[in-house]
Write an enzyme that holds these catalytic residues in place. Structure first.
Site, PDB file in Angstrom:
ATOM      1  CD  GLU A 603      68.276 107.245 -39.299  1.00 40.80           C
ATOM      2  OE1 GLU A 603      67.156 107.747 -39.406  1.00 40.80           O
ATOM      3  OE2 GLU A 603      69.255 107.859 -38.854  1.00 40.80           O
ATOM      4  CG  ASP A 627      65.982 108.837 -42.807  1.00 40.15           C
ATOM      5  OD1 ASP A 627      65.772 109.337 -43.924  1.00 40.15           O
ATOM      6  OD2 ASP A 627      66.370 109.492 -41.832  1.00 40.15           O
TER       7      ASP A 627
HETATM    8  C1  PEP Z   1      63.611 108.475 -38.839  1.00 41.08           C
HETATM    9  O1  PEP Z   1      64.318 108.519 -39.836  1.00 41.08           O
HETATM   10  O2  PEP Z   1      62.681 107.664 -38.681  1.00 41.08           O
HETATM   11  C2  PEP Z   1      63.817 109.434 -37.747  1.00 41.08           C
HETATM   12  C3  PEP Z   1      63.150 109.327 -36.624  1.00 41.08           C
HETATM   13  O3  PEP Z   1      64.710 110.428 -37.953  1.00 41.08           O
HETATM   14  P1  PEP Z   1      64.389 111.772 -38.762  1.00 41.08           P
HETATM   15  O4  PEP Z   1      62.908 111.771 -39.052  1.00 41.08           O
HETATM   16  O5  PEP Z   1      64.822 112.879 -37.874  1.00 41.08           O
HETATM   17  O6  PEP Z   1      65.232 111.608 -39.956  1.00 41.08           O
HETATM   18 MG    MG Z   2      66.162 109.635 -39.806  1.00 43.77          MG
END
Ligand code: PEP
Ligand code: MG
Length: 755
Positions: A603, A627
């Site tokens: 990410e 992210d």
């Molecule tokens: C992301 O970053 O795509 C993810 C799934 O994590 P979160 O949305 O919890 O940061």
């Molecule tokens: Mg994330």
């Protein structure tokens, strides 16, 4: 100058209406620049005209009367060119136009600067002096800075002002506002502002008639509010999962805390009546919370305000809001609290809209858990003007439509109907595999995090959990949860889905997910101490969580473990070593643990470029596209100023995701996607063509995605991907996808946006 600037902006911000704001601007700016005249002209876009709306120095009769087209006069020229004009002798300029009703002939020097808000021209700010000297550089710089700062304040005040004017008997004025989608879906209903009678800021100062009686009344109000809260908590017991119930404990503790009662009683003893003593005490506590560096604690200021309003309503015996509750209530507030949401019976709660907050605020999380559409961060939301107004919420796109015109209303009603029909139609796909007509298959997993998300996922059928976010119980409590406490929660989700795999992600706090009891004080939280960086620095916290996860999986053996925010190979290695250590320790203690599959989220851009190295060391990778897109595009999607630049279909994002899929294939490591792009019916075919092993999404998206994948052939998906990867703009990708889906009669699926 900075000080003056601040003072003016603050004063304007505090104005009670738009007119007062404009008057303050002309008065204070004239004073600060020692100008004889300061005027504001506002652009009326429909008429393409600038209108004099406030002045200090010109004849006041001219206000509202003087109007000029964009190609007229010096003021028109400033707006037209979108740059400032500074003249010694304005009357000698070829564009000078004389308005006798202003008395302008006495003023020779002229400085006009445009007022621009997010690329849109709002008007022109002008200062003039009698003597014929140009304004100096410092004065020009000051006015330009002033106009830039005032632009936001004015845009805000104008929207609120427009709406306030439309309240009452006047016919509704259609208005669209933009915020951030907090919970998907479309809601149509009536605006409902909780306890809007109990306006703390409007409480006047009065002497206490009898301090003893006032103190007794205040204590009775505290008891009353405590009883209300206990009742609400009871009512929500079946609606909300245990973790979220903790919010009520926070409220009750705040109510019983010494500082609130002491502050109010001392002020009453000083001679103020109870409502004013309360107003002052609450304001003091709010300031204290707002000054805190930690974003989570700052957000608690809204809980304090809410508590203040409840106490005031009790003190003044304001009639209960419940009596006026509409059938389809859309809860509206500056900063809504969980208890305000709880106050509305679920069968009447159609949606939630808040001026503050983001997709990760408590209220958004709760709205998602309750399946209610929500729009957050609508900065220009004219809260008090919305009570009783017809509203449409579009939780997909983060839009609020006030008094929508009939065609828009009909369009949304159609969308709602289509959604309901689609949902009914899609239920036939429950239990069927996500297999293309030519036989390519992909796993469809769900994302979970709240206990309330488990059942809907089981009902629609899935291949397991691709991402279980473990941070919510950490965020809701007032301390780190213990090993046993965590094990119970993890067991619940592991057992619900067994024998299907469940991917538990280790703690991902920091960034937009702060912990109330563990402030990180990061200047730039998204680039700071978040995810695995934090847990590796605190092995005691990390090991507790790992042990809880491993213990929860005993006998089920469907656990997969995943680390968030990995940027360096060592982080993955160290985290993996800690998992092994936890396994060994538990084995020594006689617990029959099995080594889980271990993976990492990709990410951050660094992980994309090292995906192959990560894949060699781990059992699986999962792309966190939320992210990843945020870091690739340098856009905080919770910041409504730039949220429109956030786009998962940006070619850079697509190419990065494809890169990770290729890296995984080179070394035989399965790669899935668990960010919201995985739940986009239009994007899923591209991800299948990339060779993803699975897609993980909110359960509400799963059947739509499945439908597309069962309709398009793998060969079609591949050629779509080739074309998409060659695109240079997000719009080109979007057009491509739309055409492909419409070819199969699936165009309706992509109208609904994110989440
Ligand atoms: C992301 O970053 O795509 C993810 C799934 O994590 P979160 O949305 O919890 O940061
Ligand atoms: Mg994330």
């Amino acid at each position: 100058m900075l000080e003056t600037l601040h003072r003016i902006v603050q004063a304007v911000n505090g104005a009670s209406d738009f007119e007062e704001a404009l008057e303050l601007i002309v008065e204070r700016v004239a004073e600060a620049t020692s100008a004889d005249v300061c005027s504001v002209y506002l652009l009326e876009p429909e008429a393409a005209q600038l209108r004099l709306v406030a002045t200090q120095g010109l004849y006041s009769e001219a206000v509202g009367r003087v109007r000029l087209a964009l190609d007229e006069g010096l003021v028109g020229l400033v707006a037209q060119r979108e740059e400032s004009i500074n003249l010694e002798n304005a009357d000698r300029h070829p564009r000078f136009r004389y308005f006798p009703e202003t008395g302008e002939e006495r003023f020779h020097s002229f400085l006009g600067v445009p007022i621009i808000h997010y690329q849109s021209r709002l008007g022109v700010l002008v200062v003039q002096r009698r003597v014929g000297d140009r304004f100096n550089d410092a004065e020009v710089a000051f006015l330009v800075t002033m106009a830039a700062q005032l632009a936001g304040v004015m845009a805000h005040a104008r929207v609120r002002g427009d709406l306030a004017a439309a309240v009452g008997d006047l016919p509704g004025q259609a208005l669209g506002l933009t915020g951030i989608g907090g919970s998907s879906g479309v809601a149509m209903g009536e605006g409902f502002v909780v306890s809007h009678h109990a306006d703390l800021d409007g409480v006047p100062d009065r002497p206490a008639q009898s301090p003893t009686r006032e103190i007794a009344e205040f204590r009775a109000a505290v008891d009353g509010v405590r009883a209300d809260l206990e009742l609400l908590a009871e009512r929500m017991r079946d609606q909300l999962p245990d973790g979220e119930q903790l919010l009520f404990d926070v409220y009750l503790r705040m109510l019983d805390g010494d500082s609130l009662t002491r502050g109010v009683c001392e002020r009453i003893e000083d001679g103020h009546w109870a409502p004013f003593a309360l107003r002052r005490t609450i304001a003091e506590q709010v300031r204290r919370f707002e000054a805190m560096e930690d974003a989570y604690l700052r957000e608690r200021a809204s809980d304090v305000r809410d508590m203040g309003r409840r106490l005031l309503a009790r003190l003044l015996s304001v009639e209960s809001d419940q009596a006026r509750l509409p059938e389809q209530a859309i809860l509206v507030g500056e900063e809504l609290s969980a208890s305000q949401l709880a106050e509305i019976p679920p069968e009447r709660l159609a949606g939630v809209v808040s001026a503050g907050g983001s997709a990760n605020s408590h209220i958004a999380i709760l709205a998602r858990a309750l399946g209610v559409p929500a729009v957050m961060g609508v900065r220009e939301l004219p809260v008090h003007g919305l009570h009783g107004r017809a509203l449409i919420l579009d939780g997909y796109r983060g839009r609020v439509e006030v008094d929508p015109a009939e065609p828009l209303r009909a369009e949304y009603a159609r969308l709602q109907r289509e959604e309901a029909e689609l949902t009914a139609e899609l239920s036939e796909l429950t239990g069927l595999p996500a297999r293309t007509p030519d036989g390519a298959e992909i796993q469809l997993y769900v994302n979970t995090g709240l206990a309330a998300e488990i059942n809907p996922a089981l009902e629609i059928g899935c291949d397991g959990v691709g991402l279980h976010r473990t941070e919510f119980p950490f965020m809701m409590g007032d301390r780190f949860p213990g090993e046993e406490e965590q094990a119970v929660l993890y067991r619940e989700v592991l057992a619900a889905f067994a024998p299907l795999p469940v991917t538990l992600r280790t703690l991902d706090v920091g960034g937009d997910k702060p912990l109330p009891y563990f402030p990180t004080h990061d200047e730039n939280p998204f680039l700071g101490w978040r995810g695995v960086r934090m847990t590796l620095d605190h092995p005691e916290i990390f090991l507790t969580q790992l042990r809880a996860m491993l213990r929860a999986s005993v006998g089920l053996d469907n656990l997969r473990l995943m680390f968030p925010m990995v940027t360096r190979l060592e982080e993955a290695e160290q985290a993996k070593a800690l998992v092994m250590r936890a396994c060994e320790e538990l084995a020594e203690e006689g617990v029959a643990v099995t080594r889980p599959l271990i993976g990492a989220m990709v990410e951050v851009p660094a992980a994309v470029y090292q995906a192959e190295s990560l894949a060699r060391r781990l059992d699986f990778l999962s792309v966190g596209s939320n992210d990843l897109a945020q870091y690739l595009l340098a856009v905080d999607r919770n910041n409504s100023r730039v949220a429109s630049l956030y786009d998962e279909l940006h070619p850079a994002v697509l190419r990065a995701v494809n890169e990770v899929a290729q890296a995984g294939q080179r070394v035989g490591c399965p790669v899935s996607v668990c960010g919201s792009m995985a739940g986009e019916p239009g994007v899923a075919p591209l991800l299948l063509a990339m060779g993803m092993e699975g897609l993980s999404m909110s359960s509400g998206r799963l059947l739509r995605v499945k439908w597309v994948l069962r309709t398009l052939s793998a060969a079609e998906c591949r050629s779509l991907l080739d074309e998409a990867l060659a695109c240079e703009t997000p719009e080109a990708v979007k057009a491509l996808i739309t055409v492909a889906l419409e070819r199969h009669g699936l165009g309706g699926l992509i109208r609904a946006g994110r989440h």
